[in-house]
Design a protein around this motif. Structure first.
Motif: not given
Length: 235
Positions: A44-47, A213-217, A221-235
């Protein structure tokens, strides 16, 4: 291309099997930790961070059984879903019907392209827990290019992907390689995104998106990656 088609068929086969087990009372197949993901605040806060989605027309790429079509229904005018597995489309239809959503269009695609969707259709395309499971660079790049095509001018792509690789023994293919020998997907064999430059190189330099734009967070739940990155770009 034969190896890429073989990989896509492996993916499709696994998702068809997993999605056939999904029901309104057995929600974990495909998504895994369905309810825990629904409680994860970063969705809700990053996507869709820092822009108003009210009334916009959106599409989720890799919609699975429709969890986010329901989660974000009140934030958009309409959300359509695309998935490569027919059983996911069937599950998503059951899920949205159960939750009183009547406007969504659901499309089965080939896992790489979206010929059924016209150019310049959507204000927003989003994708979560999907691109990180695609261990073939050429397929991911095709998907990102297709998303650019179906976005309206000024439209936004918003997505999450695993970042920083995964600790051994979890299998990851390096970002620019095609892991066509993978025998499983959906977390069994993922991609390793090691640098934002890899994402920017595709999105900005090659495809033509802007306003990265991005946020590394923290990983969800249940994921084995070291982090998630949330990305926004525009056409």
């Amino acid at each position: 291309m034969d190896n890429l088609n073989k990989y896509l068929e492996m993916q499709r086969r696994q998702y068809e099997i997993d999605a056939a087990k999904w029901s309104l009372t057995n929600r974990d197949p495909v998504v895994g930790s369905y309810d825990a993901h629904n409680q994860w605040a970063d969705y809700d806060t990053l996507l869709f961070k820092d822009f108003d989605t009210t009334g916009l027309i959106a599409m989720e790429y890799g919609c699975g059984p429709g969890r986010n079509l329901i989660r974000y229904a009140d934030r958009f005018g309409r959300i359509d879903g695309v998935d490569l597995a027919q059983n996911n489309i069937i599950a998503a239809q059951k899920n949205i019907d159960h939750n009183g959503i009547t406007e969504a269009n659901l499309y089965k695609n080939d896992g790489s392209t979206m010929p059924m969707i016209a150019d310049d259709t959507y204000d927003v395309v989003f994708s979560v827990i999907c691109l990180q499971h695609i261990a073939c660079y050429d397929i991911r790049f095709s998907i990102l290019s297709e998303i650019y095509r179906v976005l309206k001018p000024g439209g936004k792509l918003c997505f999450q992907i695993g970042f920083g690789g995964r600790p051994s023994p979890h299998v990851c293919t390096p970002y620019y390689e095609n892991g066509t020998d993978a025998t499983g997907t959906n977390g069994w064999h993922d991609v390793a995104v090691e640098s934002e430059d890899q994402l920017k190189g595709d999105l900005i330099d090659k495809i033509g998106f802007t306003n990265y734009k991005s946020d590394i967070a923290q990983t969800g739940p249940g994921d084995q990656h070291r982090n998630w990155i949330w990305v926004q770009v525009q056409k």
